[in-house]
Design a protein around this motif. Structure first.
Motif, mmCIF file in Angstrom:
data_model
loop_
_atom_site.group_PDB
_atom_site.id
_atom_site.type_symbol
_atom_site.label_atom_id
_atom_site.label_comp_id
_atom_site.label_asym_id
_atom_site.label_seq_id
_atom_site.Cartn_x
_atom_site.Cartn_y
_atom_site.Cartn_z
ATOM 1 N N LEU A 144 5.531 -11.492 17.251
ATOM 2 C CA LEU A 144 4.899 -11.147 18.524
ATOM 3 C C LEU A 144 3.385 -11.051 18.353
ATOM 4 O O LEU A 144 2.728 -10.237 18.997
ATOM 5 C CB LEU A 144 5.461 -9.829 19.055
ATOM 6 C CG LEU A 144 6.885 -9.884 19.623
ATOM 7 C CD1 LEU A 144 7.463 -8.490 19.775
ATOM 8 C CD2 LEU A 144 6.923 -10.633 20.941
ATOM 9 N N LYS A 145 2.840 -11.881 17.483
ATOM 10 C CA LYS A 145 1.401 -11.877 17.272
ATOM 11 C C LYS A 145 0.677 -12.196 18.587
ATOM 12 O O LYS A 145 1.087 -13.079 19.338
ATOM 13 C CB LYS A 145 1.005 -12.915 16.224
ATOM 14 C CG LYS A 145 1.471 -12.590 14.812
ATOM 15 C CD LYS A 145 1.021 -13.678 13.846
ATOM 16 C CE LYS A 145 1.471 -13.383 12.427
ATOM 17 N NZ LYS A 145 1.053 -14.464 11.490
ATOM 18 N N GLU A 146 -0.388 -11.433 18.835
ATOM 19 C CA GLU A 146 -1.239 -11.639 20.007
ATOM 20 C C GLU A 146 -0.470 -11.507 21.318
ATOM 21 O O GLU A 146 -0.882 -12.041 22.350
ATOM 22 C CB GLU A 146 -1.950 -12.992 19.939
ATOM 23 C CG GLU A 146 -2.846 -13.122 18.708
ATOM 24 C CD GLU A 146 -3.546 -14.467 18.644
ATOM 25 O OE1 GLU A 146 -3.213 -15.347 19.455
ATOM 26 O OE2 GLU A 146 -4.437 -14.613 17.792
ATOM 27 N N ALA A 147 0.650 -10.805 21.296
ATOM 28 C CA ALA A 147 1.403 -10.573 22.527
ATOM 29 C C ALA A 147 0.629 -9.635 23.446
ATOM 30 O O ALA A 147 -0.156 -8.794 22.989
ATOM 31 C CB ALA A 147 2.776 -9.985 22.205
ATOM 32 N N ARG A 148 0.871 -9.770 24.742
ATOM 33 C CA ARG A 148 0.257 -8.913 25.752
ATOM 34 C C ARG A 148 1.381 -8.294 26.570
ATOM 35 O O ARG A 148 2.005 -8.958 27.399
ATOM 36 C CB ARG A 148 -0.689 -9.725 26.651
ATOM 37 C CG ARG A 148 -1.851 -10.386 25.895
ATOM 38 C CD ARG A 148 -2.801 -9.319 25.353
ATOM 39 N NE ARG A 148 -3.935 -9.893 24.648
ATOM 40 C CZ ARG A 148 -4.013 -10.033 23.334
ATOM 41 N NH1 ARG A 148 -2.983 -9.643 22.582
ATOM 42 N NH2 ARG A 148 -5.079 -10.539 22.768
ATOM 43 N N LEU A 149 1.638 -7.016 26.310
ATOM 44 C CA LEU A 149 2.742 -6.319 26.966
ATOM 45 C C LEU A 149 2.174 -5.203 27.823
ATOM 46 O O LEU A 149 1.430 -4.352 27.328
ATOM 47 C CB LEU A 149 3.705 -5.742 25.930
ATOM 48 C CG LEU A 149 4.183 -6.712 24.824
ATOM 49 C CD1 LEU A 149 5.104 -5.993 23.850
ATOM 50 C CD2 LEU A 149 4.885 -7.919 25.438
#
Length: 487
Positions: free
Chosen positions: A205-210
């Motif tokens: 989930l690298k660089e994920a935006r949650l």
């Protein structure tokens, strides 16, 4: 379905299916699939036609049928509930008007890359190969709970949006993935649910935006991952829940930005983790909960630690990077559970393991001082005495300073005024230094104290020296006992 009922666009797809040939209606490589609602009949395919192909499509001898469709507007509901399809399915760069229903279906392989959908209902779906939803955009909930993916699940750069829905934007709970969950750059407005999921590879989930402020942004309780869970450079608004998770490899939150003020930002209690990395990121805005978690390596930089931590029964073998005790202790003082002896013992053990005895003593001294605040007034008073005299036994040289000071005071006072002998004929020659030592040291006797009797103020001084000697002896003995027990 009769072939005479097909439109020219559908007839083209029908004939290509039997030979496994690709069909594309795309006008340009950079065409935006979100504009699919405006596409005309020349690139429109009914969902009923797609369903008929997948369940009972034409075959040609010597050919491998497959559905490879790109750039189409798919109208109607694609209903494949409990259906079985042995062909590869690729519906890329497509625009779906309705939510596909794939509940309980069995597919060889499914590729929805770059497509735009109002949602997806595919709980208990079974895919023998990979499920690819790279760059997909969903405006409603995606339900994949209980799905079984033999290969990998690709969600890289996919976007999920259901911020106002009662259910999560992306449901992967109880899912079984035989390879990696590959989702770098994933974006989600709403909850991503991974509870009780099982991943044979790693979760990327690298660089994920949650984003789910004040609520669960990533709920992964009892998640099982045989590889790593990578959240490097991730930005999370809401809390991450990992209670009871088992991660064989590394939980990497390097460079992550976790923001959930007023509540926990990371809930990772009762976990078993190979390595936990919290480094190079901004300080968490929200509490860090690591109660009852076990990890071999805790890579924790002091700058990342939030204002509140929960560390009761956290067990780690190695704490890195190596930092002075003075930089680690503020973390223990921020524990929301108050004074937690186990946290101090764990930190002490980590310093002893690398041979830093000085840092271990500093931590133990801080532990005693923190414990002092939990005692009644008389216990606190005695604690202050122990702290001032010998630092609870962790600074024994301080006792030598006190003894030398008291020895100097007593020797000078009794040198100026000799006490009278009890039996002048039998008394030894008076020596102020050894007389004072006799008063200070409760075990050793030089024959001076019993032969002379001071009076007045000098008698009061002798009582004070005796009491001080007993206090020093008791605290030194307690310190030596702690030192021996540690060794």
């Amino acid at each position: 379905m009769e072939i005479d009922d097909l439109t020219p666009a559908e007839l083209r797809v029908w004939r290509a299916f039997a030979r496994g040939e690709p069909v594309t209606f795309r006008a340009a490589d950079d065409e935006d699939s979100a504009l699919g609602a405006d596409w005309g009949p020349e690139r429109t395919v009914r969902a009923s036609v797609v369903r008929a192909l997948l369940l009972n499509g034409p075959h040609e001898d010597g050919e491998i049928p497959a559905l490879k469709l790109a750039g189409a507007r798919i109208t109607g509901v694609l209903g494949l509930q409990y259906g079985t399809c042995d062909q590869a399915v690729r519906l890329s760069h497509c625009y779906f008007e309705d939510v596909p229903l794939l509940y309980g279906a069995r597919l060889r392989q499914l590729n929805l890359s770059d497509s735009v959908l109002p949602g997806l209902t595919a709980a208990t779906l079974k895919v023998e190969g990979v499920l690819r939803m790279t760059d997909c955009r969903f405006s409603g909930p995606v339900r994949l709970g209980g799905a079984q993916i033999t290969g990998a699940l690709f969600l890289d750069r996919a976007a999920f949006g259901a911020p106002d829905a009662e259910e999560p934007a992306l449901q992967l709970n109880h899912m079984s993935i035989g390879d990696d969950l590959w989702a770098p750059g994933l974006r989600a407005e709403g909850e991503v649910r991974l509870t009780a999921a099982s991943v044979a590879g790693s979760v990327n989930l690298k660089e994920a935006r949650l984003a789910h402020p004040g609520r669960p942004a990533l709920d992964a309780e009892t998640l099982t991952v045989e590889g790593d869970v990578l959240l490097r450079h991730a930005r999370v608004r809401g809390w991450i829940g990992l209670r009871g998770a088992r991660i064989t490899g590394r939980l990497d939150l390097s460079y992550a930005d976790l923001d959930n003020p007023g509540d926990a930002a990371l809930r990772a209690s009762s976990c078993t983790i190979g390595e936990l990395w919290l480094r190079r990121g901004t300080p968490m805005r929200g509490a860090l909960n690591l109660r009852r978690t076990t990890t071999e390596v805790l890579f924790l930089e002091p700058e990342v630690v939030p204002d509140e931590v929960l560390l009761n029964n956290l067990v780690y073998t190695t704490l890195t990077p190596q930092e002075p005790a003075e930089r680690r202790l503020p973390m223990l003082e921020r524990d929301g559970d108050g004074y937690v002896p186990h946290a101090y013992e764990q930190l002490t053990a980590s310093y002893l393991r690398i041979g830093d005895d000085r840092a271990a003593r500093i931590v133990q001294l801080a532990k005693q001082r923190r414990h002092r605040g939990t005692l009644p007034w008389y216990g606190r008073l005695w604690g202050h005495v122990q702290d001032a005299t010998v630092g609870y036994g962790f600074r024994p040289l301080r006792a030598c300073g006190w003894l030398l000071s008291l020895l100097a005071v007593g020797s000078l006072a009794y040198a100026l005024h000799h006490p009278r002998p009890l039996k002048a004929a039998e008394a030894p020659d008076f020596n102020p230094v050894f007389y004072t030592l006799d008063l200070l040291l409760p075990v050793i006797s030089f024959g001076q104290e019993g032969a002379f009797a001071p009076d007045g103020w000098y008698q009061t001084l002798s009582y004070a020296l005796v009491i001080a000697g007993w206090i020093l002896a008791t605290t030194v003995f307690a310190g030596v006992t702690r030192t021996v027990s540690r060794q």
